[in-house]
Write an enzyme that holds these catalytic residues in place. Sequence first.
Site, PDB file in Angstrom:
ATOM      1  CB  THR A 135      16.555 107.342  60.784  1.00 41.57           C
ATOM      2  OG1 THR A 135      17.432 108.475  60.735  1.00 41.57           O
ATOM      3  CG2 THR A 135      15.957 107.215  62.165  1.00 41.57           C
ATOM      4  CB  CYS A 136      16.355 106.072  55.687  1.00 38.06           C
ATOM      5  SG  CYS A 136      16.605 104.336  55.389  1.00 38.06           S
ATOM      6  CG  ASP A 137      16.867 112.574  57.864  1.00 41.07           C
ATOM      7  OD1 ASP A 137      17.873 113.258  57.575  1.00 41.07           O
ATOM      8  OD2 ASP A 137      15.715 113.033  57.808  1.00 41.07           O
ATOM      9  CG  ASN A 193      13.526 106.208  58.925  1.00 39.82           C
ATOM     10  OD1 ASN A 193      14.532 105.709  58.474  1.00 39.82           O
ATOM     11  ND2 ASN A 193      13.078 107.365  58.504  1.00 39.82           N
TER      12      ASN A 193
END
Lengths: 376, 376
Positions: free
Chosen positions: A323-325, A366
């Site tokens: 994910t973009c985390d 996401n």
Amino acid sequence: MTERIREFLRTRRDEGPCVVVDLDVVRDNYQAFAHSLPDTRVFYAVKANPAPEILNLLAELGSCFDCASTQEIEMALATGAGPERISFGNTIKKERDIARAYELGVRLFAVDCEAEVEKIARVAPRARVFCRILCDGAGADWPLSRKFGCAPEMAPRVLEHAHTLGLVAYGVSFHVGSQQGNVDAWDSALASASGIFRELAERGIQLSMVNMGGGFPAKYLKEMPGVPSYGDAIFRALTRHFGNRLPETIIEPGRGMVGNAGVIEAEVVLISKKSDDDEMRWVYLDIGKFNGLAETMDEAIRYPIRTERDHDRKEACVLAGPTCDSVDVLYEKEPYELPVSLSIGDKVLIEACGAYTTTYSSVAFNGFPPLTSYVI
Amino acid sequence: MTERIREFLRTRRDEGPCVVVDLDVVRDNYQAFAHSLPDTRVFYAVKANPAPEILNLLAELGSCFDCASTQEIEMALATGAGPERISFGNTIKKERDIARAYELGVRLFAVDCEAEVEKIARVAPRARVFCRILCDGAGADWPLSRKFGCAPEMAPRVLEHAHTLGLVAYGVSFHVGSQQGNVDAWDSALASASGIFRELAERGIQLSMVNMGGGFPAKYLKEMPGVPSYGDAIFRALTRHFGNRLPETIIEPGRGMVGNAGVIEAEVVLISKKSDDDEMRWVYLDIGKFNGLAETMDEAIRYPIRTERDHDRKEACVLAGPTCDSVDVLYEKEPYELPVSLSIGDKVLIEACGAYTTTYSSVAFNGFPPLTSYVI
């Protein structure tokens, strides 16, 4: 990793990461608990993995169920097990949820304060309550906070209050911390429990039961004692503190029942370095903290990971999710050794993923779907 | 908290915790960004809150979309916005997902290493790529790890590789850290970006675009500068580093677009103390880390909480969620001041919950359903 899981994965048609749980392993685990603590009733902690196939098997084997919510109670009842095999083990319950559980026939409830006793007295008359006490959790890989339980000195007042309000002051519970590696961790908690039994007896109230909670480990990377060692140590501690007047006992294995029964198959999405002079590879998988591996939080649980290149030389890498985390990193403080030849597109097998993976997945963070689960 | 949300909650029939997002606030936020950075295109970070109503409104207002997965790309396209308004902003992508995005018309992709460039070159010929660089994140409440981006010194090689493989080396991106309180945080990253523009120009490659990422804050408990202050500081930094040859620019607000547009309504399930001599109350809500408030991880985000008894004296308490998981504690290291008269059954309003709440919810941990969401 079992032959059945290996075979299943070989012929699987779907895409994306998945967990596969082998019921034969769950059966073996249940029998190990039943055999090692023959006079103790097993209440499976449904939250560890509530897959219907697992609940059905355990119901058939005679297990009882520790439930955290009315939804889990309904899942347990759906197996055909009667409500007398259910404990509403969450100390934090809405009064309307207690009422709903009572309506479904549940008569055993956890408490850790007088306010919770009062809710139960109002909507579940004559039910049995046990009081959870705090326990230090030393030796556990996922030690518990002070969230659940009261100081042992406070428990007699809570239980006496239950008695006064017409409930059955039934016993004491504690939890020695999840993934507890010390088989003697139960000893001091059982000492506190027996003290509470004595104090209540002096007030004319006979307690009946000690709920010894969970904490039984799954085998991840570290070696852990087997269930028989826990059984022996717990039985010794019980006789040490209760003599020949042993109480009724309960255990609530969750991780210990299903942890080693499941394997996650994932895929390497990217391997990169952050700069030219950086020796450390970053390996990104299609599974991370938000679609199954939440228990890597603070790198608490360190899963065994197998690849098809394990015969090659290994080097440390940072392992991260898709994910973009930025917090979706699995192992960085203590990097993970993986083969230098590992490549984008390779499959990896993450072992001992049967517990606390499926229901911990996020709904769609996401846009990624939750972990796919197969029970075979 | 808006009058529309208050009115909605007054007449709500359903039970359990919920978040309510007011589209009027989202519209105001979009206009503040558009007005404060008039020459910058807004790519809404869909992961912050992908509710269709929010995406539809933003599409109508002219927003573009920063997507983390093919699922998010499909959600953005469902608004009717064309694929030219979409950036596939995740640096970690499966090759087949890049192919799928390309098939859907997407032509703008993030990269941070050569391996990712090669995937794109194979399945998305002639697409535009921008290279994400690392940025220290100082001043951010949710600072980013090193997970995304490469060292600025490495970026020219990555972009030149893209150029060589027939892709359009389009620009540079960075992210100054989520909930960034320092309006000058963009300055040093823009200095790096302009250095990369110069170096590529020397190699005969003209970059076009700087993606200045997100980081724009929502207002939680701490005061934060307003969008115009960010706009001014960013414009000054752009002219300082790019002179009168300003590049095309992009921002990717997520939290800054929807954070303050949502309010969670929750219920007090239990209030207790752990021992007789303990002064600290534990307050348990029906919402916690696993059904909406994941960003309280490490107590990073501190939400404003309102009760109907805020006129009363307040005292510190530990605030926790409803699950049987010991990590489901919201604020303990720094306890939260709540009214001494707060009671079991009271409703509380948790403000600034429009971002990173709904999709972060777990599927069914402990049997509890994910957070219910209303967009009005």
